[in-house]
Design an enzyme around this catalytic site. Structure first.
Site, mmCIF file in Angstrom:
data_model
loop_
_atom_site.group_PDB
_atom_site.id
_atom_site.type_symbol
_atom_site.label_atom_id
_atom_site.label_comp_id
_atom_site.label_asym_id
_atom_site.label_seq_id
_atom_site.Cartn_x
_atom_site.Cartn_y
_atom_site.Cartn_z
ATOM 1 N N ASP A 111 4.197 -4.993 6.620
ATOM 2 C CA ASP A 111 3.945 -3.727 7.325
ATOM 3 C C ASP A 111 2.466 -3.421 7.536
ATOM 4 O O ASP A 111 2.135 -2.490 8.268
ATOM 5 C CB ASP A 111 4.582 -2.582 6.529
ATOM 6 C CG ASP A 111 6.090 -2.707 6.525
ATOM 7 O OD1 ASP A 111 6.661 -3.003 5.460
ATOM 8 O OD2 ASP A 111 6.688 -2.566 7.601
ATOM 9 N N HIS A 118 4.620 -5.685 -3.045
ATOM 10 C CA HIS A 118 5.972 -6.101 -2.656
ATOM 11 C C HIS A 118 6.775 -6.340 -3.918
ATOM 12 O O HIS A 118 6.249 -6.803 -4.926
ATOM 13 C CB HIS A 118 5.916 -7.403 -1.840
ATOM 14 C CG HIS A 118 7.154 -7.660 -1.059
ATOM 15 N ND1 HIS A 118 8.255 -8.266 -1.614
ATOM 16 C CD2 HIS A 118 7.486 -7.360 0.222
ATOM 17 C CE1 HIS A 118 9.206 -8.354 -0.692
ATOM 18 N NE2 HIS A 118 8.774 -7.806 0.419
ATOM 19 N N HIS A 133 9.899 1.286 2.109
ATOM 20 C CA HIS A 133 10.559 0.101 2.694
ATOM 21 C C HIS A 133 10.133 -0.018 4.157
ATOM 22 O O HIS A 133 8.970 -0.216 4.444
ATOM 23 C CB HIS A 133 12.073 0.259 2.491
ATOM 24 C CG HIS A 133 12.917 -0.906 2.863
ATOM 25 N ND1 HIS A 133 12.440 -2.166 3.075
ATOM 26 C CD2 HIS A 133 14.268 -1.004 3.038
ATOM 27 C CE1 HIS A 133 13.436 -2.986 3.377
ATOM 28 N NE2 HIS A 133 14.566 -2.309 3.361
HETATM 29 C C1 SDX Z 1 9.137 -3.890 2.906
HETATM 30 O O1 SDX Z 1 12.156 -6.035 -0.336
HETATM 31 C C2 SDX Z 1 11.782 -6.471 0.801
HETATM 32 O O2 SDX Z 1 11.931 -7.616 1.118
HETATM 33 C C3 SDX Z 1 11.173 -5.418 1.719
HETATM 34 C C4 SDX Z 1 10.550 -5.951 3.008
HETATM 35 C C5 SDX Z 1 11.595 -6.510 3.930
HETATM 36 O O3 SDX Z 1 11.247 -7.320 4.806
HETATM 37 O O4 SDX Z 1 12.768 -6.057 3.856
HETATM 38 O O5 SDX Z 1 9.601 -6.960 2.711
HETATM 39 C C6 SDX Z 1 9.859 -4.838 3.797
HETATM 40 O O6 SDX Z 1 9.734 -2.924 2.496
HETATM 41 C C7 SDX Z 1 7.722 -4.208 2.507
HETATM 42 C C8 SDX Z 1 7.128 -3.126 1.530
HETATM 43 C C9 SDX Z 1 6.644 -1.937 2.381
HETATM 44 N N1 SDX Z 1 6.265 -0.830 1.498
HETATM 45 C C10 SDX Z 1 4.951 -0.477 1.383
HETATM 46 O O7 SDX Z 1 4.017 -1.084 1.897
HETATM 47 C C11 SDX Z 1 4.751 0.783 0.545
HETATM 48 C C12 SDX Z 1 3.604 0.537 -0.448
HETATM 49 N N2 SDX Z 1 4.082 -0.450 -1.446
HETATM 50 C C13 SDX Z 1 4.602 0.102 -2.673
HETATM 51 O O8 SDX Z 1 5.320 1.282 -2.526
HETATM 52 C C14 SDX Z 1 5.197 -0.962 -3.582
HETATM 53 O O9 SDX Z 1 4.356 -2.021 -3.590
HETATM 54 C C15 SDX Z 1 6.595 -1.474 -3.308
HETATM 55 C C16 SDX Z 1 7.594 -0.365 -3.136
HETATM 56 C C17 SDX Z 1 6.624 -2.329 -2.099
HETATM 57 C C18 SDX Z 1 6.999 -2.300 -4.515
HETATM 58 O O10 SDX Z 1 7.121 -1.370 -5.579
HETATM 59 P P1 SDX Z 1 7.258 -1.899 -7.060
HETATM 60 O O11 SDX Z 1 8.113 -3.110 -7.103
HETATM 61 O O12 SDX Z 1 7.612 -0.737 -7.929
HETATM 62 O O13 SDX Z 1 5.785 -2.364 -7.365
HETATM 63 P P2 SDX Z 1 5.413 -3.148 -8.627
HETATM 64 O O14 SDX Z 1 6.442 -3.023 -9.709
HETATM 65 O O15 SDX Z 1 5.050 -4.516 -8.194
HETATM 66 O O16 SDX Z 1 4.113 -2.347 -9.099
HETATM 67 C C19 SDX Z 1 3.326 -2.941 -10.086
HETATM 68 C C20 SDX Z 1 2.113 -2.046 -10.235
HETATM 69 C C21 SDX Z 1 2.445 -0.592 -10.569
HETATM 70 O O17 SDX Z 1 1.336 -0.106 -11.278
HETATM 71 P P3 SDX Z 1 1.372 -0.158 -12.924
HETATM 72 O O18 SDX Z 1 2.574 0.643 -13.330
HETATM 73 O O19 SDX Z 1 1.457 -1.629 -13.279
HETATM 74 O O20 SDX Z 1 0.055 0.466 -13.322
HETATM 75 O O21 SDX Z 1 1.403 -2.003 -8.983
HETATM 76 C C22 SDX Z 1 1.330 -0.664 -8.546
HETATM 77 C C23 SDX Z 1 2.448 0.091 -9.223
HETATM 78 O O22 SDX Z 1 2.113 1.463 -9.332
HETATM 79 N N3 SDX Z 1 1.507 -0.693 -7.090
HETATM 80 C C24 SDX Z 1 0.688 -0.098 -6.223
HETATM 81 C C25 SDX Z 1 1.188 -0.424 -4.956
HETATM 82 N N4 SDX Z 1 2.286 -1.185 -5.086
HETATM 83 C C26 SDX Z 1 2.487 -1.345 -6.415
HETATM 84 N N5 SDX Z 1 -0.406 0.660 -6.403
HETATM 85 C C27 SDX Z 1 -1.012 1.113 -5.278
HETATM 86 N N6 SDX Z 1 -0.601 0.855 -4.010
HETATM 87 C C28 SDX Z 1 0.500 0.089 -3.829
HETATM 88 N N7 SDX Z 1 0.920 -0.174 -2.577
#
Ligand code: SDX
Length: 428
Positions: free
Chosen positions: A365, A308, A266
């Site tokens: 971020d 996201h 996050h």
């Molecule tokens: C913020 O919610 C908000 O509004 C948050 C925020 C705010 O202003 O409050 O916008 C701020 O928290 C932004 C996010 C910051 N976090 C990061 O940058 C960390 C890296 N991102 C990931 O951890 C992830 O993308 C999340 C946590 C942000 C979202 O996680 P999800 O919802 O579990 O991701 P998803 O379901 O969309 O994933 C779908 C696929 C998965 O792979 P499969 O199971 O389909 O094979 O995409 C993959 C995930 O493994 N994936 C990634 C990835 N993000 C998702 N793979 C590699 N790198 C990534 N960053």
């Protein structure tokens, strides 16, 4: 309300109809109130990805189209034309302030920028190397011990002054956390300065010499604060609502939000992005190996700053910050090679089918850390900056919740997967 209804027929012959609720924008929501009493079922939605927890008029996000509105105003227009304090007023009260309203609001916030002198002792009680987020969580939670006169959450005036105190004091406390970590003297607020400029003088000035803030840096920070002010029902905001739904005081509720924001998935991602970019610089990692690790399901590493829960298109804030980065790095003597590397990583990732198929784009971020570094803000303060900016969003949702006629304590259910009932050895 719409005149749409959804019928659910259960396998034991029962059936029930449920209203479809429709907000100003966004998809309809099935009102499942009474599902259990009518059909004997709970719903299951891990991470609440498709569950509306409340009705809110503060922020709207369209993840498919990369749209972000605050009280109806598009984020790019607010970033270009507004100020952080004006956005605070907008989020709190629902409308842009008139000139007089803004002057009165600014004066009120200035009136609360100082903290009790004991807060200085409190922060000095932390180890010298305590992470600033650890100090922030503890200090904001402890604020409630200084305001026994105004923590009656049933009193609208107490709720409002707590909101003003939090918005006003977060920059002061954030700067104290930084100064403690550096072993430098705390600087008092200077109410002759604007909100952002005052924060900068508390962060970077020292008693031994005059300090003049860089106006280019001040505007960049102002835009960053605006872009981080609120974001609908994200993890930390939902935490504030859930904590506050038990009747917890506003300072404790905001401290809970700060704790949630700290996680690298996050708000902690801005610090993790710069670590990731530095790794590519310093540890022989390349863009190719970094992307490969992010795609490897056996590797817990994810590409920080990408993806996201809601945006399946560009995060509109990332676009604004990327442009801010591009425009400012020369003026701010910023880390151009790191920005160039981030750009290269972005281009390589966006061209990769893994990220295309999963609609993973840069989020807020991805570039913010590069600007924060250019503003001489150390990495361990990045998430503190996010928390400082998001405090107005958190407290706006907390206030909205307490005025919501449908407000009740939050209590999700579960699918129990533990042992079936069994007797303790020897129990009759
Ligand atoms: C913020 O919610 C908000 O509004 C948050 C925020 C705010 O202003 O409050 O916008 C701020 O928290 C932004 C996010 C910051 N976090 C990061 O940058 C960390 C890296 N991102 C990931 O951890 C992830 O993308 C999340 C946590 C942000 C979202 O996680 P999800 O919802 O579990 O991701 P998803 O379901 O969309 O994933 C779908 C696929 C998965 O792979 P499969 O199971 O389909 O094979 O995409 C993959 C995930 O493994 N994936 C990634 C990835 N993000 C998702 N793979 C590699 N790198 C990534 N960053």
């Amino acid at each position: 309300m719409t005149n749409k209804k959804i019928s659910i027929n259960s396998d034991d012959g029962k059936s029930a109809e449920f209203e479809v609720l429709q907000g100003t924008h966004g998809p309809g929501c099935i009102d499942l109130t009474g599902l259990y009493s009518k059909l004997g079922y709970f719903t299951y939605d891990p991470g609440f990805g498709m569950t509306g927890s409340c009705k809110s008029g503060i922020t709207f996000i369209n993840g498919e189209e990369g749209i972000l509105l605050h009280r109806g105003y598009p984020i790019d227009q607010l970033a270009e034309k507004s100020s952080y304090l004006e956005v605070c007023y907008l989020l709190l009260y629902g409308e842009l302030p008139s000139t007089d309203e803004f002057a009165s609001f600014s004066a009120t916030i200035k009136n609360h920028t100082m903290v009790h002198e004991n807060i200085r002792d409190f922060i000095n009680g932390f180890r010298y190397d305590a992470h600033p987020m650890a100090m922030l969580v503890g200090t904001v939670g402890a604020l409630s011990s200084f305001y026994h006169d105004s923590t009656d959450i049933s009193n609208p005036e107490h709720r409002e002054i707590s909101a003003h105190r939090l918005i006003a004091k977060l920059p002061t406390i954030a700067s104290y956390c930084y100064k403690h970590h550096r072993g430098l003297p705390f600087m008092y607020p200077d109410n002759s300065l604007g909100y952002t400029e005052n924060f900068m003088q508390m962060m970077f000035s020292v008693p031994a010499q005059d300090y003049q803030h860089n106006p280019v840096a001040a505007r960049a920070l102002e835009v960053l604060l605006i872009l981080h002010a609120d974001h609908e029902q994200n993890a930390s905001t939902s935490t504030v609502r859930l904590a506050g739904s038990s009747g917890a005081n506003p300072f404790a509720s905001i401290a809970a939000g700060i704790a949630s924001l700290w996680g690298p998935a996050h708000g902690g991602a801005n610090e993790a992005v710069v670590n990731m970019l530095e790794n590519i610089y310093n540890s022989g990692e390349t863009i190719e190996t970094t992307i490969a690790r992010a795609k490897d399901k056996n590797d817990p590493f994810r590409l920080m700053g990408f993806g996201h829960r809601v945006y399946k298109n560009f995060d509109p804030r990332a676009k604004i910050i990327a442009k801010l980065c591009h425009d400012l790095l020369d003026d701010l003597d910023g880390d151009q090679p790191m920005f160039d590397l981030a750009r290269e990583l972005e281009q390589a990732t966006l061209a990769d089918p893994y990220f295309q198929d999963r609609r993973l784009y840069p989020n807020v971020d991805f570039y913010s850390g590069i600007i924060l570094r250019a503003l001489n803000i150390p990495m361990n303060m990045f998430t503190v900056m996010f928390a400082m900016a998001r405090t107005v969003g958190w407290i706006s949702h907390w206030l909205e919740m307490h005025s919501d006629p449908e407000f009740r304590i939050g209590r999700p259910r579960q699918i129990y997967t533990g042992h079936a009932t069994r007797d303790y050895p020897g129990a009759s």
